[in-house]
Design a protein around this motif. Structure first.
Motif, PDB file in Angstrom:
ATOM      1  N   CYS A  50       0.850  -1.182   0.000  1.00 52.87           N
ATOM      2  CA  CYS A  50       0.000   0.000   0.000  1.00 52.87           C
ATOM      3  C   CYS A  50       0.889   1.237   0.000  1.00 52.87           C
ATOM      4  O   CYS A  50       1.969   1.235   0.593  1.00 52.87           O
ATOM      5  N   ILE A  51       0.425   2.283  -0.677  1.00 50.56           N
ATOM      6  CA  ILE A  51       1.109   3.569  -0.625  1.00 50.56           C
ATOM      7  C   ILE A  51       0.094   4.610  -0.178  1.00 50.56           C
ATOM      8  O   ILE A  51      -0.988   4.726  -0.761  1.00 50.56           O
ATOM      9  N   SER A  52       0.430   5.337   0.876  1.00 54.98           N
ATOM     10  CA  SER A  52      -0.493   6.320   1.414  1.00 54.98           C
ATOM     11  C   SER A  52      -0.463   7.598   0.577  1.00 54.98           C
ATOM     12  O   SER A  52       0.362   7.753  -0.327  1.00 54.98           O
ATOM     13  N   ARG A  53      -1.353   8.515   0.895  1.00 55.08           N
ATOM     14  CA  ARG A  53      -1.436   9.746   0.108  1.00 55.08           C
ATOM     15  C   ARG A  53      -0.168  10.574   0.230  1.00 55.08           C
ATOM     16  O   ARG A  53       0.172  11.334  -0.683  1.00 55.08           O
ATOM     17  N   ASP A  54       0.583  10.425   1.334  1.00 52.49           N
ATOM     18  CA  ASP A  54       1.833  11.174   1.470  1.00 52.49           C
ATOM     19  C   ASP A  54       3.039  10.412   0.948  1.00 52.49           C
ATOM     20  O   ASP A  54       4.171  10.865   1.077  1.00 52.49           O
ATOM     21  N   GLY A  55       2.801   9.232   0.359  1.00 55.55           N
ATOM     22  CA  GLY A  55       3.869   8.475  -0.259  1.00 55.55           C
ATOM     23  C   GLY A  55       4.533   7.436   0.629  1.00 55.55           C
ATOM     24  O   GLY A  55       5.466   6.761   0.186  1.00 55.55           O
ATOM     25  N   THR A  56       4.075   7.309   1.875  1.00 56.63           N
ATOM     26  CA  THR A  56       4.627   6.269   2.745  1.00 56.63           C
ATOM     27  C   THR A  56       4.214   4.894   2.211  1.00 56.63           C
ATOM     28  O   THR A  56       3.072   4.712   1.778  1.00 56.63           O
ATOM     29  N   THR A  57       5.151   3.962   2.249  1.00 53.78           N
ATOM     30  CA  THR A  57       4.897   2.644   1.662  1.00 53.78           C
ATOM     31  C   THR A  57       4.854   1.552   2.730  1.00 53.78           C
ATOM     32  O   THR A  57       5.532   1.651   3.762  1.00 53.78           O
ATOM     33  N   TYR A  58       4.064   0.532   2.456  1.00 51.97           N
ATOM     34  CA  TYR A  58       3.873  -0.578   3.369  1.00 51.97           C
ATOM     35  C   TYR A  58       3.865  -1.871   2.557  1.00 51.97           C
ATOM     36  O   TYR A  58       3.344  -1.890   1.434  1.00 51.97           O
ATOM     37  N   TYR A  59       4.400  -2.947   3.144  1.00 53.25           N
ATOM     38  CA  TYR A  59       4.499  -4.210   2.440  1.00 53.25           C
ATOM     39  C   TYR A  59       4.144  -5.376   3.342  1.00 53.25           C
ATOM     40  O   TYR A  59       4.443  -5.367   4.543  1.00 53.25           O
ATOM     41  N   ASP A  60       3.556  -6.387   2.738  1.00 48.71           N
ATOM     42  CA  ASP A  60       3.404  -7.650   3.436  1.00 48.71           C
ATOM     43  C   ASP A  60       4.787  -8.282   3.577  1.00 48.71           C
ATOM     44  O   ASP A  60       5.657  -8.106   2.715  1.00 48.71           O
ATOM     45  N   ASP A  61       4.987  -9.047   4.660  1.00 47.84           N
ATOM     46  CA  ASP A  61       6.298  -9.649   4.887  1.00 47.84           C
ATOM     47  C   ASP A  61       6.727 -10.560   3.735  1.00 47.84           C
ATOM     48  O   ASP A  61       7.914 -10.725   3.482  1.00 47.84           O
ATOM     49  N   SER A  62       5.771 -11.161   3.054  1.00 51.57           N
ATOM     50  CA  SER A  62       6.102 -12.113   1.992  1.00 51.57           C
ATOM     51  C   SER A  62       6.767 -11.453   0.784  1.00 51.57           C
ATOM     52  O   SER A  62       7.392 -12.142  -0.030  1.00 51.57           O
ATOM     53  N   VAL A  63       6.632 -10.128   0.647  1.00 56.25           N
ATOM     54  CA  VAL A  63       7.194  -9.453  -0.522  1.00 56.25           C
ATOM     55  C   VAL A  63       8.207  -8.385  -0.139  1.00 56.25           C
ATOM     56  O   VAL A  63       8.830  -7.773  -1.019  1.00 56.25           O
ATOM     57  N   LYS A  64       8.386  -8.166   1.153  1.00 52.43           N
ATOM     58  CA  LYS A  64       9.297  -7.112   1.602  1.00 52.43           C
ATOM     59  C   LYS A  64      10.712  -7.379   1.080  1.00 52.43           C
ATOM     60  O   LYS A  64      11.217  -8.493   1.153  1.00 52.43           O
ATOM     61  N   GLY A  65      11.333  -6.350   0.520  1.00 50.48           N
ATOM     62  CA  GLY A  65      12.666  -6.493  -0.034  1.00 50.48           C
ATOM     63  C   GLY A  65      12.685  -6.925  -1.493  1.00 50.48           C
ATOM     64  O   GLY A  65      13.726  -6.864  -2.145  1.00 50.48           O
ATOM     65  N   ARG A  66      11.536  -7.380  -2.002  1.00 51.43           N
ATOM     66  CA  ARG A  66      11.470  -7.819  -3.405  1.00 51.43           C
ATOM     67  C   ARG A  66      10.562  -6.910  -4.239  1.00 51.43           C
ATOM     68  O   ARG A  66      10.800  -6.712  -5.433  1.00 51.43           O
ATOM     69  N   PHE A  67       9.508  -6.401  -3.639  1.00 47.36           N
ATOM     70  CA  PHE A  67       8.541  -5.561  -4.343  1.00 47.36           C
ATOM     71  C   PHE A  67       8.702  -4.107  -3.898  1.00 47.36           C
ATOM     72  O   PHE A  67       9.016  -3.828  -2.737  1.00 47.36           O
ATOM     73  N   THR A  68       8.447  -3.194  -4.834  1.00 47.40           N
ATOM     74  CA  THR A  68       8.489  -1.769  -4.535  1.00 47.40           C
ATOM     75  C   THR A  68       7.268  -1.088  -5.137  1.00 47.40           C
ATOM     76  O   THR A  68       7.014  -1.220  -6.340  1.00 47.40           O
ATOM     77  N   ILE A  69       6.537  -0.376  -4.303  1.00 44.34           N
ATOM     78  CA  ILE A  69       5.372   0.376  -4.773  1.00 44.34           C
ATOM     79  C   ILE A  69       5.743   1.839  -4.895  1.00 44.34           C
ATOM     80  O   ILE A  69       6.531   2.372  -4.106  1.00 44.34           O
ATOM     81  N   SER A  70       5.203   2.500  -5.912  1.00 45.51           N
ATOM     82  CA  SER A  70       5.468   3.925  -6.106  1.00 45.51           C
ATOM     83  C   SER A  70       4.265   4.550  -6.792  1.00 45.51           C
ATOM     84  O   SER A  70       3.428   3.839  -7.367  1.00 45.51           O
ATOM     85  N   ARG A  71       4.190   5.864  -6.726  1.00 43.78           N
ATOM     86  CA  ARG A  71       3.072   6.538  -7.381  1.00 43.78           C
ATOM     87  C   ARG A  71       3.563   7.766  -8.129  1.00 43.78           C
ATOM     88  O   ARG A  71       4.500   8.438  -7.701  1.00 43.78           O
ATOM     89  N   ASP A  72       2.928   8.024  -9.262  1.00 43.02           N
ATOM     90  CA  ASP A  72       3.200   9.213 -10.067  1.00 43.02           C
ATOM     91  C   ASP A  72       1.865   9.935 -10.210  1.00 43.02           C
ATOM     92  O   ASP A  72       1.061   9.595 -11.094  1.00 43.02           O
ATOM     93  N   ASN A  73       1.627  10.897  -9.336  1.00 38.51           N
ATOM     94  CA  ASN A  73       0.333  11.567  -9.329  1.00 38.51           C
ATOM     95  C   ASN A  73       0.073  12.339 -10.631  1.00 38.51           C
ATOM     96  O   ASN A  73      -1.081  12.471 -11.056  1.00 38.51           O
ATOM     97  N   ALA A  74       1.137  12.812 -11.260  1.00 43.56           N
ATOM     98  CA  ALA A  74       0.965  13.547 -12.512  1.00 43.56           C
ATOM     99  C   ALA A  74       0.409  12.650 -13.615  1.00 43.56           C
ATOM    100  O   ALA A  74      -0.273  13.122 -14.531  1.00 43.56           O
TER     101      ALA A  74
END
Length: 125
Positions: A50-74
């Motif tokens: 999950c990525i919050s509105r301020d850009g903070t990211t959260y991951y399930d333990d099963s994907v931590k270190g392997r997956f990266t979430i990001s957002r481009d609001n533009a």
């Protein structure tokens, strides 16, 4: 109305990478968190990231270190970069959004109001 469209899924070998995209429309995406979920055959839907509105990211333990979430609001787009993929990552991947009942983030599917149709990710040799 709110619309979310996922893309970028496919077939990849173990150890490979994929980048999923979620394009949002019909609402001010920058004001809401977006989550990625997955559902494997015969299993329930589970939160991945999950990525919050301020850009903070959260991951399930099963994907931590392997997956990266990001957002481009533009571009009204949220990405999920998936590296070091494993066969257990095989699933339909969904993005979702909503006000999360006042929370800034969540990996609980029931807190989300709007969902895309999903994109299939298959990790196999």
């Amino acid at each position: 109305q709110v619309q979310l469209v996922e893309s970028g899924g496919g077939l990849v070998q173990p150890g490979g990478s994929l980048r999923l995209s979620c394009v949002a429309s019909g609402y001010p995406m920058e004001n809401y968190p977006i989550g990625w979920f997955r559902q494997a055959p015969g299993k329930g839907r589970e939160g991945v990231s999950c990525i919050s509105r301020d850009g903070t990211t959260y991951y399930d333990d099963s994907v931590k270190g392997r997956f990266t979430i990001s957002r481009d609001n533009a571009k009204n787009t949220v990405y999920l970069q998936m590296n070091s993929l494993k066969p257990d990552d095989t699933a339909v991947y969904y993005c979702a959004t909503g006000d999360l009942h006042g929370s800034s983030w969540s990996l609980v599917p029931g807190r989300y109001d709007y969902w895309g149709r999903g994109t299939q990710v298959t990790v196999s040799s």
